[in-house]
Write a protein that holds these residues in place. Structure first.
Motif, PDB file in Angstrom:
ATOM      1  N   ARG A 170       5.125   9.731   9.497  1.00  0.00           N
ATOM      2  CA  ARG A 170       4.443  10.663  10.395  1.00  0.00           C
ATOM      3  C   ARG A 170       3.554  11.629   9.631  1.00  0.00           C
ATOM      4  NH1 ARG A 170       8.808  12.097  15.244  1.00  0.00           N
ATOM      5  NH2 ARG A 170       8.845   9.987  16.125  1.00  0.00           N
ATOM      6  N   LEU A 171       4.055  12.142   8.501  1.00  0.00           N
ATOM      7  CA  LEU A 171       3.252  13.076   7.715  1.00  0.00           C
ATOM      8  C   LEU A 171       2.050  12.398   7.083  1.00  0.00           C
ATOM      9  CD1 LEU A 171       5.957  15.275   5.928  1.00  0.00           C
ATOM     10  CD2 LEU A 171       4.291  16.015   7.639  1.00  0.00           C
ATOM     11  N   SER A 172       2.275  11.220   6.508  1.00  0.00           N
ATOM     12  CA  SER A 172       1.165  10.540   5.835  1.00  0.00           C
ATOM     13  C   SER A 172       0.101  10.091   6.830  1.00  0.00           C
ATOM     14  CB  SER A 172       1.677   9.339   5.035  1.00  0.00           C
ATOM     15  OG  SER A 172       2.256   8.366   5.892  1.00  0.00           O
ATOM     16  N   THR A 173       0.527   9.672   8.024  1.00  0.00           N
ATOM     17  CA  THR A 173      -0.444   9.288   9.048  1.00  0.00           C
ATOM     18  C   THR A 173      -1.231  10.497   9.528  1.00  0.00           C
ATOM     19  OG1 THR A 173       0.954   7.455   9.775  1.00  0.00           O
ATOM     20  CG2 THR A 173      -0.736   8.196  11.306  1.00  0.00           C
ATOM     21  N   LEU A 174      -0.550  11.604   9.671  1.00  0.00           N
ATOM     22  CA  LEU A 174      -1.198  12.827  10.142  1.00  0.00           C
ATOM     23  C   LEU A 174      -2.144  13.424   9.101  1.00  0.00           C
ATOM     24  CD1 LEU A 174      -1.374  15.110  12.298  1.00  0.00           C
ATOM     25  CD2 LEU A 174       0.557  16.195  11.117  1.00  0.00           C
ATOM     26  N   LEU A 175      -1.709  13.426   7.830  1.00  0.00           N
ATOM     27  CA  LEU A 175      -2.450  14.148   6.802  1.00  0.00           C
ATOM     28  C   LEU A 175      -3.406  13.284   5.978  1.00  0.00           C
ATOM     29  CD1 LEU A 175       0.471  16.358   5.425  1.00  0.00           C
ATOM     30  CD2 LEU A 175      -1.267  17.001   7.117  1.00  0.00           C
ATOM     31  N   VAL A 176      -3.064  12.006   5.799  1.00  0.00           N
ATOM     32  CA  VAL A 176      -3.815  11.199   4.839  1.00  0.00           C
ATOM     33  C   VAL A 176      -4.408   9.950   5.452  1.00  0.00           C
ATOM     34  CG1 VAL A 176      -3.693   9.947   2.653  1.00  0.00           C
ATOM     35  CG2 VAL A 176      -2.330  12.013   2.968  1.00  0.00           C
ATOM     36  N   ARG A 177      -3.558   9.131   6.037  1.00  0.00           N
ATOM     37  CA  ARG A 177      -4.016   7.821   6.477  1.00  0.00           C
ATOM     38  C   ARG A 177      -4.863   7.910   7.731  1.00  0.00           C
ATOM     39  NH1 ARG A 177       0.935   3.899   7.025  1.00  0.00           N
ATOM     40  NH2 ARG A 177       2.271   5.726   6.965  1.00  0.00           N
ATOM     41  N   THR A 178      -5.764   6.965   7.852  1.00  0.00           N
ATOM     42  CA  THR A 178      -6.543   6.835   9.071  1.00  0.00           C
ATOM     43  C   THR A 178      -6.085   5.587   9.784  1.00  0.00           C
ATOM     44  OG1 THR A 178      -8.252   5.602   7.904  1.00  0.00           O
ATOM     45  CG2 THR A 178      -8.575   7.963   8.123  1.00  0.00           C
ATOM     46  N   THR A 179      -6.175   5.574  11.092  1.00  0.00           N
ATOM     47  CA  THR A 179      -5.790   4.389  11.856  1.00  0.00           C
ATOM     48  C   THR A 179      -7.029   3.755  12.442  1.00  0.00           C
ATOM     49  OG1 THR A 179      -5.472   5.744  13.824  1.00  0.00           O
ATOM     50  CG2 THR A 179      -3.544   5.338  12.454  1.00  0.00           C
ATOM     51  N   SER A 180      -6.998   2.460  12.564  1.00  0.00           N
ATOM     52  CA  SER A 180      -8.131   1.739  13.132  1.00  0.00           C
ATOM     53  C   SER A 180      -7.621   0.845  14.244  1.00  0.00           C
ATOM     54  CB  SER A 180      -8.826   0.899  12.063  1.00  0.00           C
ATOM     55  OG  SER A 180      -7.946  -0.045  11.513  1.00  0.00           O
ATOM     56  N   HIS A 181      -8.458   0.574  15.190  1.00  0.00           N
ATOM     57  CA  HIS A 181      -8.089  -0.258  16.320  1.00  0.00           C
ATOM     58  C   HIS A 181      -9.150  -1.327  16.506  1.00  0.00           C
ATOM     59  CE1 HIS A 181      -5.047   2.685  17.470  1.00  0.00           C
ATOM     60  NE2 HIS A 181      -5.968   3.594  17.240  1.00  0.00           N
ATOM     61  N   LEU A 205       6.781   7.036  -1.800  1.00  0.00           N
ATOM     62  CA  LEU A 205       5.418   6.637  -2.136  1.00  0.00           C
ATOM     63  C   LEU A 205       4.943   5.420  -1.354  1.00  0.00           C
ATOM     64  CD1 LEU A 205       5.485   7.078  -6.021  1.00  0.00           C
ATOM     65  CD2 LEU A 205       4.331   8.543  -4.353  1.00  0.00           C
ATOM     66  N   SER A 206       5.864   4.532  -1.008  1.00  0.00           N
ATOM     67  CA  SER A 206       5.491   3.278  -0.366  1.00  0.00           C
ATOM     68  C   SER A 206       5.344   3.440   1.148  1.00  0.00           C
ATOM     69  CB  SER A 206       6.543   2.207  -0.661  1.00  0.00           C
ATOM     70  OG  SER A 206       7.740   2.485   0.050  1.00  0.00           O
ATOM     71  N   ARG A 207       4.966   2.336   1.792  1.00  0.00           N
ATOM     72  CA  ARG A 207       4.962   2.275   3.256  1.00  0.00           C
ATOM     73  C   ARG A 207       6.058   1.330   3.752  1.00  0.00           C
ATOM     74  NH1 ARG A 207      -1.466   1.314   4.774  1.00  0.00           N
ATOM     75  NH2 ARG A 207      -2.302   3.080   3.592  1.00  0.00           N
ATOM     76  N   THR A 208       6.956   0.972   2.888  1.00  0.00           N
ATOM     77  CA  THR A 208       7.957  -0.042   3.239  1.00  0.00           C
ATOM     78  C   THR A 208       8.716   0.355   4.500  1.00  0.00           C
ATOM     79  OG1 THR A 208       8.224  -0.488   0.877  1.00  0.00           O
ATOM     80  CG2 THR A 208       9.877  -1.402   2.373  1.00  0.00           C
ATOM     81  N   PRO A 209       8.758  -0.516   5.500  1.00  0.00           N
ATOM     82  CA  PRO A 209       9.430  -0.182   6.763  1.00  0.00           C
ATOM     83  C   PRO A 209      10.936  -0.007   6.579  1.00  0.00           C
ATOM     84  CG  PRO A 209       7.991  -2.102   7.016  1.00  0.00           C
ATOM     85  CD  PRO A 209       8.118  -1.835   5.550  1.00  0.00           C
ATOM     86  N   VAL A 210      11.510   0.865   7.361  1.00  0.00           N
ATOM     87  CA  VAL A 210      12.953   1.040   7.416  1.00  0.00           C
ATOM     88  C   VAL A 210      13.374   0.870   8.870  1.00  0.00           C
ATOM     89  CG1 VAL A 210      14.904   2.588   7.030  1.00  0.00           C
ATOM     90  CG2 VAL A 210      12.980   2.599   5.441  1.00  0.00           C
ATOM     91  N   ARG A 211      14.190  -0.124   9.142  1.00  0.00           N
ATOM     92  CA  ARG A 211      14.642  -0.406  10.502  1.00  0.00           C
ATOM     93  C   ARG A 211      16.145  -0.185  10.606  1.00  0.00           C
ATOM     94  NH1 ARG A 211      11.443  -6.129  11.695  1.00  0.00           N
ATOM     95  NH2 ARG A 211       9.329  -5.240  11.808  1.00  0.00           N
ATOM     96  N   ALA A 248       0.837  -1.195   0.000  1.00  0.00           N
ATOM     97  CA  ALA A 248       0.000   0.000   0.000  1.00  0.00           C
ATOM     98  C   ALA A 248       0.875   1.249   0.000  1.00  0.00           C
ATOM     99  CB  ALA A 248      -0.927   0.002   1.211  1.00  0.00           C
ATOM    100  N   SER A 249       0.328   2.342  -0.500  1.00  0.00           N
ATOM    101  CA  SER A 249       1.056   3.605  -0.522  1.00  0.00           C
ATOM    102  C   SER A 249       0.837   4.366   0.778  1.00  0.00           C
ATOM    103  CB  SER A 249       0.583   4.464  -1.696  1.00  0.00           C
ATOM    104  OG  SER A 249       1.155   5.766  -1.625  1.00  0.00           O
ATOM    105  N   SER A 250       1.831   5.131   1.165  1.00  0.00           N
ATOM    106  CA  SER A 250       1.687   5.979   2.343  1.00  0.00           C
ATOM    107  C   SER A 250       0.648   7.070   2.127  1.00  0.00           C
ATOM    108  CB  SER A 250       3.027   6.636   2.691  1.00  0.00           C
ATOM    109  OG  SER A 250       3.861   5.753   3.393  1.00  0.00           O
ATOM    110  N   TRP A 251       0.392   7.393   0.865  1.00  0.00           N
ATOM    111  CA  TRP A 251      -0.422   8.557   0.558  1.00  0.00           C
ATOM    112  C   TRP A 251      -1.800   8.168   0.049  1.00  0.00           C
ATOM    113  CZ3 TRP A 251       2.028  12.329   2.813  1.00  0.00           C
ATOM    114  CH2 TRP A 251       3.416  12.206   2.967  1.00  0.00           C
TER     115      TRP A 251
END
Length: 270
Positions: free
Chosen positions: A246-257, A166-172, A27-30
């Motif tokens: 952080r930006l994509s979560t704040l501006l675009v994505r929604t979180t669900s629980h 563009l991606s959501r690929t994790p970076v550790r 999925a895309s971050s945006w």
């Protein structure tokens, strides 16, 4: 999503086999939701650009020495990363795997190549324009050769940064050893190349002048500095991914629980 380990480090976290969500890889971050289609379209476009540069490089200067150069290793890794990403997206579309922490092999492969390709591509671009590019040779190179250089040492990094953003690929941070291992392997390869008497297309007993093992002390310093540079570049990639999430979560994505159902109200009867 960027991961920061504060309390403990698990051995499984050192590899690319576990993650909280499979959707982080398709999925895309945006975007809202977790449809694989937006990222699939983006990866197809980026793969087309990377593949065009690869074919241009092979056609423009076909020679048996093509594979000895780090630039071309990076180019192959960039194309490989995007192909792996497309496979992840297509697998999700056609097989609809459920979200599990133990990643399927194709997601793990993509993740490992992602960590290496993006870091190495940025490093190659930095090293080329800082150490190897000679503006005095631009006229001798000709326009086609110059723009091929720009493509292989610039546009490829733009393609990689686009995949990262563009991606959501994790970076550790724990995965730093992956690009470092590839960089170290190339240094070892260049040393073996020198020891066995290999030559480049011009007959030099080195691949790059800065990796001339005939001057072992200088080359060792260059290799050590390059390893330090990879650490800095990977930290940059990690920071970009942190800002992206952080930006994509704040501006675009929604979180669900997954919250438990509310008990009925004994007073209202509902």
């Amino acid at each position: 999503m960027v991961k920061i380990y504060r309390k403990s480090v698990s051995l499984s976290g050192l590899w690319v086999s576990t993650n909280e969500r499979l959707s982080d890889f398709y999925a895309s971050s945006w975007q809202r939701g977790e449809s694989p289609l937006p990222m699939l379209v983006a990866r197809l476009v980026l793969a087309g650009v990377a593949m065009a540069i690869l074919l241009w490089s092979l056609i423009e200067a076909p020679n048996p020495y093509w594979l000895i150069y780090l630039t071309n290793w990076g180019l192959l890794l960039d194309v490989g990363m995007l192909i792996c990403g497309i496979i992840v997206s297509l697998e999700v579309i056609y097989n609809k795997p459920y979200d599990i922490k133990e990643l399927p092999w194709y997601a793990s492969l993509y993740w490992a190549v992602f960590n290496i390709a993006i870091t190495l591509s940025i490093m190659i671009t930095s090293l080329y324009w800082l150490l190897l590019y000679d503006p005095n040779l631009r006229e001798e190179m000709g326009a086609r050769a110059f723009w091929l250089d720009v493509s292989t040492h610039g546009i490829t990094s733009v393609v990689c940064l686009a995949e990262l953003l563009l991606s959501r690929t994790p970076v550790r941070l724990l995965h730093l050893y992956q690009p470092l291992s590839m960089g170290l392997w190339y240094a070892v390869f260049s040393a073996i190349f020198f020891v066995v008497g290999g030559t480049d297309i011009n007959g030099n007993h080195f691949i790059y002048d800065v990796l001339d093992w005939g001057q072992g002390k200088r080359t060792s310093i260059v290799v050590a500095a390059s390893m330090a540079g990879l650490v800095i570049v990977y930290a940059f990639v990690w920071g970009v991914a942190l800002c992206r999430d952080r930006l994509s979560t704040l501006l675009v994505r929604t979180t669900s629980h997954d919250l438990p159902a509310a008990p009925p109200d004994r007073h209202m009867g509902v």
